[in-house]
Write an enzyme that holds these catalytic residues in place. Structure first.
Site, PDB file in Angstrom:
ATOM      1  CB  SER A  24     -58.089  38.567  46.258  1.00 25.78           C
ATOM      2  OG  SER A  24     -58.741  38.356  45.018  1.00 25.78           O
ATOM      3  N   GLY A  25     -57.544  35.656  46.945  1.00 23.50           N
ATOM      4  CA  GLY A  25     -57.919  34.265  46.760  1.00 23.50           C
ATOM      5  C   GLY A  25     -59.290  34.039  47.346  1.00 23.50           C
ATOM      6  CG  ASP A 247     -54.827  32.172  37.080  1.00 17.86           C
ATOM      7  OD1 ASP A 247     -54.171  32.052  36.020  1.00 17.86           O
ATOM      8  OD2 ASP A 247     -54.601  33.078  37.909  1.00 17.86           O
ATOM      9  CB  THR A 248     -55.040  31.486  31.910  1.00 17.41           C
ATOM     10  OG1 THR A 248     -54.510  32.655  32.538  1.00 17.41           O
ATOM     11  CG2 THR A 248     -55.590  31.861  30.542  1.00 17.41           C
ATOM     12  CD  GLN A 314     -56.032  44.062  39.544  1.00 20.30           C
ATOM     13  OE1 GLN A 314     -54.834  43.807  39.702  1.00 20.30           O
ATOM     14  NE2 GLN A 314     -56.909  43.138  39.180  1.00 20.30           N
ATOM     15  N   GLY A 413     -63.238  39.120  35.795  1.00 22.52           N
ATOM     16  CA  GLY A 413     -63.710  40.391  36.340  1.00 22.52           C
ATOM     17  C   GLY A 413     -63.959  41.444  35.295  1.00 22.52           C
TER      18      GLY A 413
END
Length: 500
Positions: A24-25, A247-248, A314, A413
């Site tokens: 997702s974004g 992103d990390t 997931q 998350g």
């Protein structure tokens, strides 16, 4: 100065963090309020995923760009007419751009099977130890180095520029091309000493350094969104800043660590567990344990282990037809007894199986262990073994870096899964500080804030983060699960494989 100086009349800066993951974004709006706290608000969310096309699993990059522009329209509709924007995504994947400035094809996903045997082929005449000395990057069969090795040679001949996913999105939005270092380092093609692409490795994959835009650090201004997008979409005036585009890297920037005895765990689709360093560590122990030295923001290195993470959860959720939420699955797991089976969560069979539940069950059958059957048992098997893997890597970090870590900051998350956090704290005998769960978007925005001068530096920024968001603390439960970690380590040693 902690943040904005409110003593003088100013125009408050508004920041938009574009954070796109594998599933997702979203576009998150961030600002600093009068209490010197960072506030964030989700403005737009969209799905992401790869699909089979032209013989490979590919990302629909045009769709992602359209969703970003749609999100910016929502930002303007909410009354924000001038914003800054940063983009972060996953690592290693890339877009090939032709002489006309257009993409030659949709990018292939790192979960595609084309590189399943490439490490062995590429390193047949280049010792792995030499490759690790050059780059300090872990051996993962989907690294960009191996993807380019398998790339269509005719397509590469037509390629003017090779762009990492967030760099490509920034290029499409502004017309300006750069190669940001936190993401570029994951290619396994940057030389630790030279700070540039390694010529020997480029030759290995039939590309040259002219096919990459110039390297820039996180926090470099990129430019404004092009007029053609402004004409076709109702957008705010948008200044794009090249943030920590991996992103990390953004998640680590957004981790409220303090002092020198903390580790980070960015817990999402992947789990990235490690320590922020000022100098890389690419010695023998790090090589043997397959640790990586990804470049971070502000001259740092993310010394970390790549772990399968909540991808397994997931997939299980999808296998059950999404009839359970993640919260419901965690609650079901909480009713079960942990450690009924040991699983190497980093086994390659879990990268992209047809059915994750059946793959876990078959793994347990093959190793003569209790087979989880119910949703709660399957989820507990995942959480318990992730916690065991985390605890094992905390010990490895202490050994490799000759340090003693007292705190594990869990962001992303996974910081919301109290069961997993508590198991990790107890097994690793370490205090866990969980939160913020939106660390990636926060780190993205923080780099923008430092770039504009609203925040002095990353140390001040992390202090602001710790005072802006709720953090949950987990202490080890003494006397619980004695000997389990050692038995798990014995299991891993019995199932260990040499790097291939």
């Amino acid at each position: 100065m902690l943040g904005i100086d409110w003593s003088e009349p100013i125009v408050k800066n508004i920041y938009v963090a574009v954070d796109v993951g594998a599933s997702s974004g979203r576009l998150m709006l961030a600002e600093i309020n009068r209490n010197q706290q960072i506030q964030i608000k989700e403005m737009h969310r969209f799905k992401n995923g790869f699909e089979k096309s032209d013989g490979h699993e590919r990302w629909n990059i045009d769709y992602l760009i359209h969703e970003i522009l749609t999100g910016l329209e929502k930002v303007k509709a909410a009354g924000y007419t001038n914003v800054h924007l940063g983009i972060d995504t996953w690592a290693v994947d890339y877009v090939l751009v032709g002489e006309d400035g257009q993409k030659l094809s949709n990018p292939i996903s790192y979960r595609d099977s084309r590189t399943s045997n490439t490490i062995k082929a590429l390193t047949s005449d280049l010792p792995k130890r030499e490759l690790y000395k050059k780059t300090g990057i872990q051996f993962l069969d989907f690294n960009t180095l191996y993807q380019l090795y398998e790339e269509d040679h005719e397509l590469l001949k037509k390629t003017n520029k090779i762009m990492m996913i967030p760099d490509y999105i920034g290029y499409v939005l502004t017309g300006k091309s750069v190669t940001e270092v936190t993401n570029a380092s994951t290619t396994q093609m940057l030389n630790l000493r030279a700070g540039l692409f390694d010529e020997d490795l480029l030759n290995k994959v039939n590309v040259n350094d002219d096919q990459f835009a110039h390297l820039v650090e996180a926090g470099t201004p990129l430019g404004t969104i092009s007029d053609n997008w402004m004409e076709n979409f109702d957008l705010p005036v948008t200044e794009v800043i090249t943030v920590a585009t991996h992103d990390t890297a953004s998640a680590v920037v957004g981790t409220p660590g303090h002092g020198d005895d903390w580790a980070f765990l960015s817990s999402g689709t992947w789990s990235l567990l490690g320590k922020e360093l000022n100098t890389p560590e690419n010695g023998q122990l790090a090589f043997q344990d397959n640790y990586t030295n990804e470049w971070g923001a502000y001259g740092t290195y993310r010394f970390l282990k790549n772990i399968m993470g909540l991808w397994m959860a997931q997939c299980v959720k999808r296998c059950y037809g999404n009839q359970y939420s993640f919260g419901e699955l965690a609650a079901l797991a909480g009713d079960e007894v942990p450690f009924q089976q040991f699983i190497d969560v980093n086994d390659e069979r879990f990268v992209n199986p047809k059915n994750m539940i059946e793959e876990i069950q078959q793994y347990c059958r093959e190793s003569n262990q209790t087979v989880p059957e119910t949703p709660g048992e399957v989820m507990m098997a995942i959480y318990a073994n992730l916690a065991l893997f985390y605890a094992n890597e905390i010990q490895e970090l202490n050994k490799i870096l000759n340090c003693h870590l007292n705190t594990l900051n869990i962001v992303g998350g996974g910081s919301n899964v109290a069961l997993l956090n508590q198991l990790t704290s107890t097994l690793a005998n370490i205090e866990v500080i969980a939160g913020p769960n939106e660390a990636t978007a926060i780190g993205n925005a923080l780099v923008q804030m430092i770039s504009t001068g609203d925040v002095k530096n990353i140390q001040v920024g992390r202090k602001i983060i710790s005072e802006s968001f709720e953090l949950k603390h987990f202490k080890p439960e003494t006397g619980e699960y004695a000997g389990v970690l050692q038995r798990y380590q014995d299991f891993l040693n019995g199932h260990s494989k040499e790097l291939v």
